[in-house]
Design a protein around this motif. Structure first.
Motif, mmCIF file in Angstrom:
data_model
loop_
_atom_site.group_PDB
_atom_site.id
_atom_site.type_symbol
_atom_site.label_atom_id
_atom_site.label_comp_id
_atom_site.label_asym_id
_atom_site.label_seq_id
_atom_site.Cartn_x
_atom_site.Cartn_y
_atom_site.Cartn_z
ATOM 1 N N ARG A 1 0.879 -1.161 0.000
ATOM 2 C CA ARG A 1 0.000 0.000 0.000
ATOM 3 C C ARG A 1 0.923 1.219 0.000
ATOM 4 O O ARG A 1 2.126 1.077 0.192
ATOM 5 C CB ARG A 1 -0.882 -0.031 1.270
ATOM 6 N N ASP A 2 0.388 2.395 -0.206
ATOM 7 C CA ASP A 2 1.249 3.573 -0.274
ATOM 8 C C ASP A 2 2.079 3.770 0.989
ATOM 9 O O ASP A 2 3.150 4.377 0.938
ATOM 10 C CB ASP A 2 0.408 4.833 -0.520
ATOM 11 N N ASP A 3 1.590 3.265 2.124
ATOM 12 C CA ASP A 3 2.282 3.470 3.396
ATOM 13 C C ASP A 3 2.854 2.177 3.979
ATOM 14 O O ASP A 3 3.380 2.186 5.096
ATOM 15 C CB ASP A 3 1.330 4.099 4.418
ATOM 16 N N ASN B 1 10.496 6.343 3.301
ATOM 17 C CA ASN B 1 9.146 6.896 3.282
ATOM 18 C C ASN B 1 8.060 5.876 3.606
ATOM 19 O O ASN B 1 6.877 6.136 3.408
ATOM 20 C CB ASN B 1 8.847 7.531 1.918
ATOM 21 N N ALA B 2 8.438 4.698 4.115
ATOM 22 C CA ALA B 2 7.452 3.683 4.488
ATOM 23 C C ALA B 2 7.026 3.874 5.935
ATOM 24 O O ALA B 2 7.862 3.838 6.846
ATOM 25 C CB ALA B 2 8.040 2.287 4.298
#
Length: 275
Positions: free
Chosen positions: A88-90, A103-104
């Motif tokens: 997922r984006d995060d 950036n995770a």
């Protein structure tokens, strides 16, 4: 090499006709998936930044939605076993020895085993996307059914869930699941051998995650164990094929479940439902 990605939103009939025409021209660099607004989403891939002339002519009557140029390395990166997988984006999944991107927000170390759930299959990504709708910060009691590697249950744990059980019937999957639970500071004993929800001696839970085929989802929804273990709460359901989604929506409605959100990729669907 640069690839051109061209996107179209077509009716089912238009998509079928184009697929036949593509086959006649021996053009295979395209994908079709059901669109949330109905019809089909067509993506055509062009080598060296352009589509073949014959394919451009076939597409000329249709309105293009968007197009982008993508480097081949970026296009293939999600399928490289040596690279982290963005679930997922995060959320990023990390195999042995992999460095986590800065950036995770959520970093999940995973054992490289035989179990389903390495994040590369659409149904895993779809389930993870639907999980964003659940208020995990409340510490919701959760079962991951048909857990495979355990990645979805482990994601719920990282989001704040209270894991109660991760079930599977496959011995190799359970071994991988136990290893992954330990890597993520969860008791390996949570991984249990069970068919669906049968034989689980648990107090009622508030969330069930199930990334399995629609036939098994239907069996689970109609089982007495489902009504006992989850009288109300949330379900994340994935692994539903395009052919089965309408039937499953009907069963959910008949049993009082409200669809909060739905997403799809290729021919797979996932649902977030609540009662």
């Amino acid at each position: 090499m640069l690839w051109l990605l061209r996107h179209y939103h077509l009716s089912d009939q238009q998509a079928a006709l184009l697929a036949d025409s593509f086959a006649e021209h021996e053009y295979h660099d395209f994908t079709q998936s059901s669109h949330v607004a109905g019809g089909q989403e067509l993506t055509c891939y062009g080598r060296d930044g352009a589509l073949p002339t014959a394919i451009e002519e076939l597409l000329q009557p249709y309105s293009m939605q968007s197009q982008t140029l993508v480097d081949e390395r970026d296009l293939l990166r999600p399928y490289d076993p040596q690279q982290p997988v963005w679930l997922r984006d995060d959320v990023v999944l990390l195999g042995d020895g992999m460095q986590a991107p800065e950036n995770a927000s959520i970093r999940i170390p995973l054992h490289s085993g035989p179990a389903f759930g390495d994040g590369r299959h659409p149904t895993t990504r779809l389930a993870a996307a639907m999980m964003a709708h659940v208020p995990w910060h409340l510490g919701l009691r959760t079962i991951d059914m048909g857990a495979g590697s355990g990645v979805l249950g482990i994601l719920a744990h990282h989001c704040g869930a209270q894991l109660c059980a991760l079930t599977d019937i496959d011995a190799d999957s359970l071994r991988s699941c136990r290893e992954n639970l330990q890597r993520n500071n969860c008791p390996s004993s949570l991984a249990q051998h069970a068919h669906l929800l049968q034989g689980l001696h648990l107090d009622p839970v508030e969330v069930i995650i199930a990334n399995i085929y629609a036939e098994l989802l239907e069996e689970m929804l109609l089982s007495p164990e489902c009504h006992t273990l989850l009288p109300q709460g949330w379900m994340i359901l994935s692994g539903i094929s395009h052919q089965k989604i309408a039937h499953l929506r009907l069963i959910l409605k008949q049993h009082g479940w409200m669809i909060q959100d739905e997403c799809d990729e290729a021919w797979w669907h996932a649902l977030c439902v609540h009662k």
